[in-house]
Design an enzyme around this catalytic site. Structure first.
Site, PDB file in Angstrom:
ATOM      1  N   CYS A  40      33.402  -9.003  14.161  1.00  0.00           N
ATOM      2  CA  CYS A  40      32.334  -8.796  13.237  1.00  0.00           C
ATOM      3  C   CYS A  40      32.550  -9.309  11.790  1.00  0.00           C
ATOM      4  CB  CYS A  40      31.766  -7.591  13.452  1.00  0.00           C
ATOM      5  SG  CYS A  40      30.646  -6.981  11.838  1.00  0.00           S
ATOM      6  N   HIS A  41      31.670  -9.620  10.906  1.00  0.00           N
ATOM      7  CA  HIS A  41      31.794 -10.000   9.546  1.00  0.00           C
ATOM      8  C   HIS A  41      32.712  -8.901   8.921  1.00  0.00           C
ATOM      9  CE1 HIS A  41      29.142 -13.375  10.091  1.00  0.00           C
ATOM     10  NE2 HIS A  41      29.961 -13.919   9.091  1.00  0.00           N
ATOM     11  N   THR A  42      32.690  -7.602   8.912  1.00  0.00           N
ATOM     12  CA  THR A  42      33.227  -6.554   8.604  1.00  0.00           C
ATOM     13  C   THR A  42      34.704  -6.478   8.784  1.00  0.00           C
ATOM     14  OG1 THR A  42      31.207  -5.251   8.928  1.00  0.00           O
ATOM     15  CG2 THR A  42      32.996  -4.112   8.133  1.00  0.00           C
ATOM     16  N   HIS A  62      35.768  -3.179  15.363  1.00  0.00           N
ATOM     17  CA  HIS A  62      35.004  -1.953  15.736  1.00  0.00           C
ATOM     18  C   HIS A  62      33.509  -1.991  16.479  1.00  0.00           C
ATOM     19  CE1 HIS A  62      33.091  -4.541  12.460  1.00  0.00           C
ATOM     20  NE2 HIS A  62      31.960  -3.879  12.679  1.00  0.00           N
ATOM     21  N   GLU A  63      33.508  -3.159  17.046  1.00  0.00           N
ATOM     22  CA  GLU A  63      32.341  -3.302  18.023  1.00  0.00           C
ATOM     23  C   GLU A  63      32.833  -3.364  19.466  1.00  0.00           C
ATOM     24  OE1 GLU A  63      29.309  -6.311  15.949  1.00  0.00           O
ATOM     25  OE2 GLU A  63      29.833  -7.262  17.998  1.00  0.00           O
ATOM     26  N   CYS A  92      27.109  13.569  14.698  1.00  0.00           N
ATOM     27  CA  CYS A  92      27.797  14.668  15.092  1.00  0.00           C
ATOM     28  C   CYS A  92      26.483  15.853  15.498  1.00  0.00           C
ATOM     29  CB  CYS A  92      28.533  15.783  14.116  1.00  0.00           C
ATOM     30  SG  CYS A  92      27.532  16.332  12.526  1.00  0.00           S
ATOM     31  N   CYS A  95      25.715  18.169  11.006  1.00  0.00           N
ATOM     32  CA  CYS A  95      26.183  18.289   9.326  1.00  0.00           C
ATOM     33  C   CYS A  95      24.631  18.397   8.699  1.00  0.00           C
ATOM     34  CB  CYS A  95      26.801  17.197   9.194  1.00  0.00           C
ATOM     35  SG  CYS A  95      25.908  15.729   9.331  1.00  0.00           S
ATOM     36  N   CYS A  98      22.772  14.854   9.541  1.00  0.00           N
ATOM     37  CA  CYS A  98      22.447  14.841  10.856  1.00  0.00           C
ATOM     38  C   CYS A  98      21.085  15.747  11.100  1.00  0.00           C
ATOM     39  CB  CYS A  98      23.464  15.087  11.970  1.00  0.00           C
ATOM     40  SG  CYS A  98      24.407  13.784  12.069  1.00  0.00           S
ATOM     41  N   CYS A 106      26.248  10.476   9.266  1.00  0.00           N
ATOM     42  CA  CYS A 106      26.750  11.728   9.520  1.00  0.00           C
ATOM     43  C   CYS A 106      28.035  11.884   8.487  1.00  0.00           C
ATOM     44  CB  CYS A 106      27.166  11.727  10.793  1.00  0.00           C
ATOM     45  SG  CYS A 106      28.318  12.885  11.538  1.00  0.00           S
ATOM     46  N   ARG A 110      33.654  11.936   7.800  1.00  0.00           N
ATOM     47  CA  ARG A 110      33.342  10.762   6.751  1.00  0.00           C
ATOM     48  C   ARG A 110      34.930  10.798   5.750  1.00  0.00           C
ATOM     49  NH1 ARG A 110      29.362   7.390   5.571  1.00  0.00           N
ATOM     50  NH2 ARG A 110      29.305   6.443   3.571  1.00  0.00           N
ATOM     51  N   CYS A 169      27.664  -2.774  16.785  1.00  0.00           N
ATOM     52  CA  CYS A 169      27.466  -2.948  15.244  1.00  0.00           C
ATOM     53  C   CYS A 169      26.218  -3.884  15.284  1.00  0.00           C
ATOM     54  CB  CYS A 169      28.564  -3.527  14.765  1.00  0.00           C
ATOM     55  SG  CYS A 169      28.464  -3.921  12.742  1.00  0.00           S
ATOM     56  N   ARG A 362      28.179 -14.701  18.217  1.00  0.00           N
ATOM     57  CA  ARG A 362      29.205 -13.476  18.460  1.00  0.00           C
ATOM     58  C   ARG A 362      30.172 -14.194  19.215  1.00  0.00           C
ATOM     59  NH1 ARG A 362      29.242 -10.933  14.487  1.00  0.00           N
ATOM     60  NH2 ARG A 362      28.846  -8.415  14.628  1.00  0.00           N
TER      61      ARG A 362
HETATM   62 CU    CU Z   1      30.228  -4.727  12.250  1.00  0.00          CU
END
Ligand code: CU
Length: 367
Positions: A40-42, A62-63, A92, A95, A98, A106, A110, A169, A362
């Protein structure tokens, strides 16, 4: 256990695929065997060093989608063998955020996630005894990961992991932005700026919400073609003054809903200006560069436009991601068209090259 993972040692340098140590899951944590992970771009943003909150060394990714291998103490919502999608944005359910029903951000983990550690303040990843920090609470450019239970969405086992990982994502960000954040109404006119994975997800989401007209804007004719496949009724090349064209199509008023999925602040401005007087909603989804500002003429707001944004498109991961997987299995949502390249973990750097060349939508690493 020993795992193979793609390690970021120095910003801007190729990721190094190497063996690391992964400690077993502690209380509230889950060991996941990854089967697939999108690039992903992130990931590239952090890799490049442009992300002000970035750090090294770390394992990016993260994907992810995979299968639960082992659970730590107190874990009750997933069991070994369950299929899961990794969530950089946990849920969660308890919190203050949420339970508000107003946001998907959430608060449970964090602060530790931002520092690259699990909720107990330590890392499960290490190299030669030196801790390696987790990335986005996921670190899925790896054969296995240990993650908090609240950051895993349990999904139908019938769905192919190498396809539904896109929901971890990008695809969810666009879909949820249209359906849950902007809450597109049936019969409306929508405009989506940028037709990468997030933008195409937004196009598909507008379609699912019953939009009558969906205008897709992008620099690339190929991406616009794909946007048509995902339900765009009109396409505009980004170089051809999209704001004027959208205003013209709507008797000078603008679109009911606009979405920005580029990260470019000039495009964000266009998305605001293309939103309808009176009630138009512009949803900003792209991540802008460090220090950049979005310029808006105040009159646009006074005359009734709203500008909103959404991390993960406002999706509550454990609730919404399994629903999107079900839509995919029911044939209501095409995810296969999002996956343009398949790579091995050793080819992870190629994923960044393809993204930089804007080649395909992707790249998915399969393990
Ligand atoms: Cu991403």
């Amino acid at each position: 256990m020993r795992i193979r993972a793609a390690l970021l040692e120095e910003f801007g340098q190729p990721l190094m695929v190497t063996e690391l140590e992964l400690a077993p899951p502690k209380a509230g944590e889950v060991l996941v065997k990854l089967h697939a992970c999108g690039v992903c771009h992130t990931d590239m943003y952090t890799w490049s060093g442009a992300d002000p909150s970035g750090y090294v060394p770390t394992v990016l990714g993260h994907e992810g989608a995979g299968v639960v291998e082992e659970i730590g103490a107190e874990v009750i919502s997933v069991r070994p063998g369950d299929h899961v999608i990794t969530l950089f944005s946990p849920e969660c359910g308890e919190c203050i955020h949420c339970t508000s029903g107003k946001t998907n951000i959430c608060m449970a983990i964090r602060s530790t996630q931002g520092r690259g550690v699990l909720p107990d303040g330590t890392s499960r990843l290490s190299l030669d005894g030196e801790p390696i920090r987790h990335f986005m609470g996921t670190s899925t450019f790896a054969e296995y990961t240990v993650m908090p239970e609240i950051a895993l969405a349990k999904v139908d086992r019938a769905a192919p992991l190498e396809t539904i990982c896109t929901l971890a994502c990008g695809a969810t960000t666009g879909l949820a932005a249209a359906l849950y954040r902007a809450q597109v109404e049936p019969g409306s006119t929508c405009a989506v700026f940028g037709c990468g994975l997030v933008g195409l997800g937004a196009v598909a989401g507008c379609g699912l919400a019953g939009a009558e007209r969906i205008v897709a804007v992008d620099l690339s004719p190929q991406r616009l073609e794909l946007a048509r496949h995902y339900g765009a009724s009109h396409t505009i090349l980004a170089a051809e003054d999209p704001v004027s064209q959208i205003l013209e199509m709507t008797s000078g008023f603008g679109a009911d809903y606009t979405f920005e999925a580029t990260g470019n602040v000039a495009v964000m401005r266009q998305a605001v200006e293309a939103a309808r007087m009176g009630w138009g909603v512009c949803t900003v989804l792209g991540v802008a560069g460090k220090g950049e500002r979005l310029e808006i003429v105040p009159r646009l707001l006074i005359t009734g436009r709203r500008v909103i944004g959404g991390s993960f498109g406002g999706a509550r991961g454990r609730t919404h991601v399994p629903q999107f997987v079900d839509m995919y299995l029911q044939g209501k949502l095409d995810l296969d068209g999002f996956v343009s390249h398949r790579l091995t973990l050793d080819e992870v750097n190629r994923g960044f090259e393809l993204m930089e060349a804007q080649d395909g939508i992707r790249s998915v690493i399969t393990f």
